[in-house]
Design a protein around this motif. Structure first.
Motif, PDB file in Angstrom:
ATOM      1  N   ALA A 140       0.833  -1.204   0.000  1.00  0.00           N
ATOM      2  CA  ALA A 140       0.000   0.000   0.000  1.00  0.00           C
ATOM      3  C   ALA A 140       0.867   1.254   0.000  1.00  0.00           C
ATOM      4  O   ALA A 140       0.579   2.227  -0.708  1.00  0.00           O
ATOM      5  N   ARG A 141       1.943   1.229   0.768  1.00  0.00           N
ATOM      6  CA  ARG A 141       2.849   2.384   0.819  1.00  0.00           C
ATOM      7  C   ARG A 141       3.529   2.608  -0.522  1.00  0.00           C
ATOM      8  O   ARG A 141       3.625   3.734  -1.003  1.00  0.00           O
ATOM      9  N   LEU A 142       3.980   1.531  -1.163  1.00  0.00           N
ATOM     10  CA  LEU A 142       4.605   1.663  -2.482  1.00  0.00           C
ATOM     11  C   LEU A 142       3.622   2.244  -3.497  1.00  0.00           C
ATOM     12  O   LEU A 142       4.004   3.053  -4.346  1.00  0.00           O
ATOM     13  N   GLU A 143       2.363   1.859  -3.390  1.00  0.00           N
ATOM     14  CA  GLU A 143       1.331   2.409  -4.279  1.00  0.00           C
ATOM     15  C   GLU A 143       1.142   3.903  -4.029  1.00  0.00           C
ATOM     16  O   GLU A 143       0.922   4.666  -4.974  1.00  0.00           O
ATOM     17  N   GLU A 144       1.232   4.339  -2.778  1.00  0.00           N
ATOM     18  CA  GLU A 144       1.158   5.767  -2.467  1.00  0.00           C
ATOM     19  C   GLU A 144       2.284   6.517  -3.171  1.00  0.00           C
ATOM     20  O   GLU A 144       2.065   7.585  -3.759  1.00  0.00           O
ATOM     21  N   TYR A 145       3.488   5.983  -3.093  1.00  0.00           N
ATOM     22  CA  TYR A 145       4.633   6.618  -3.745  1.00  0.00           C
ATOM     23  C   TYR A 145       4.414   6.702  -5.254  1.00  0.00           C
ATOM     24  O   TYR A 145       4.650   7.733  -5.872  1.00  0.00           O
ATOM     25  N   ARG A 146       3.964   5.597  -5.846  1.00  0.00           N
ATOM     26  CA  ARG A 146       3.731   5.558  -7.287  1.00  0.00           C
ATOM     27  C   ARG A 146       2.682   6.573  -7.709  1.00  0.00           C
ATOM     28  O   ARG A 146       2.812   7.228  -8.742  1.00  0.00           O
ATOM     29  N   ALA A 147       1.637   6.702  -6.902  1.00  0.00           N
ATOM     30  CA  ALA A 147       0.557   7.639  -7.228  1.00  0.00           C
ATOM     31  C   ALA A 147       1.054   9.087  -7.201  1.00  0.00           C
ATOM     32  O   ALA A 147       0.589   9.920  -7.990  1.00  0.00           O
ATOM     33  N   ARG A 148       2.005   9.389  -6.344  1.00  0.00           N
ATOM     34  CA  ARG A 148       2.539  10.761  -6.308  1.00  0.00           C
ATOM     35  C   ARG A 148       3.379  11.070  -7.544  1.00  0.00           C
ATOM     36  O   ARG A 148       3.413  12.181  -8.010  1.00  0.00           O
ATOM     37  N   VAL A 149       4.063  10.040  -8.057  1.00  0.00           N
ATOM     38  CA  VAL A 149       4.915  10.227  -9.226  1.00  0.00           C
ATOM     39  C   VAL A 149       4.080  10.262 -10.507  1.00  0.00           C
ATOM     40  O   VAL A 149       4.336  11.068 -11.392  1.00  0.00           O
ATOM     41  N   ALA A 150       3.095   9.401 -10.602  1.00  0.00           N
ATOM     42  CA  ALA A 150       2.252   9.309 -11.795  1.00  0.00           C
ATOM     43  C   ALA A 150       0.783   9.327 -11.374  1.00  0.00           C
ATOM     44  O   ALA A 150       0.131   8.290 -11.355  1.00  0.00           O
ATOM     45  N   PRO A 151       0.262  10.504 -11.012  1.00  0.00           N
ATOM     46  CA  PRO A 151      -1.136  10.583 -10.564  1.00  0.00           C
ATOM     47  C   PRO A 151      -2.099  10.077 -11.637  1.00  0.00           C
ATOM     48  O   PRO A 151      -1.848  10.245 -12.835  1.00  0.00           O
ATOM     49  N   ALA A 152      -3.183   9.475 -11.178  1.00  0.00           N
ATOM     50  CA  ALA A 152      -4.204   8.961 -12.106  1.00  0.00           C
ATOM     51  C   ALA A 152      -4.864  10.134 -12.831  1.00  0.00           C
ATOM     52  O   ALA A 152      -5.072  11.197 -12.258  1.00  0.00           O
ATOM     53  N   ASN A 153      -5.170   9.938 -14.084  1.00  0.00           N
ATOM     54  CA  ASN A 153      -5.820  10.998 -14.879  1.00  0.00           C
ATOM     55  C   ASN A 153      -7.314  10.872 -14.840  1.00  0.00           C
ATOM     56  O   ASN A 153      -7.894   9.898 -14.766  1.00  0.00           O
TER      57      ASN A 153
END
Length: 153
Positions: A140-153
């Motif tokens: 879940a934490r890794l997904e948070e990091y990924r979302a900050r780098v490539a936010p969903a459109n």
């Protein structure tokens, strides 16, 4: 980098803090960081350099850029915490181009590394095991990091 020497240096660092003991268990709400130091290369040697003013949990929590003064040859930041789970803003360490190693103070001792591998966030254990609940928290934490780098459109 000689991974064997690196791992031995980190293990020695963590073992020194494990001997001090700590309260068992930790959630994201009560995460505590006892200290952070830097593993740096000096010639062929990898050394642990004490960094009294380095406080990753506190310094990455603000909106400001995380830009600590690190010694020359810095290879990793090593933090001793009461939880092996990466914190909400530990990804700011990776923006420095070095991994974050987390050594856990509770028993049984565990040690993990947060890093970027092939352009992707990765967390792997260097020592110990991750029960399913901890694995889910890490993912879940890794997904948070990924979302900050490539936010969903």
């Amino acid at each position: 980098m000689n991974l064997r020497i690196f791992s031995l240096g980190v293990a020695a660092f963590g073992a020194a803090w494990i001997a001090l003991g700590a309260p068992a268990g930790a959630s994201a709400d009560n995460m505590r960081e006892d200290r952070c130091d830097v593993q740096a290369r000096a010639g062929h040697d990898l050394q642990t350099i004490e960094m009294r003013d380095l406080h990753v949990l506190a310094q990455t929590a603000s909106a400001a850029q995380f830009a600590p003064a690190l010694p020359s040859g810095a290879q990793a930041i090593v933090c001793v915490r009461n939880s092996i789970i990466p914190a909400a803003h530990d990804d700011k360490v990776l923006a420095l181009g070095i991994p974050l190693i987390i050594a856990e103070t509770v028993r049984p001792h565990r040690m993990g590394v947060l890093e970027i591998n092939d352009g992707r966030y990765r967390y792997r254990l260097m020592e110990g095991t991750l029960p399913a609940a901890d694995q889910a928290a890490v993912q879940a934490r890794l997904e948070e990091y990924r979302a900050r780098v490539a936010p969903a459109n």
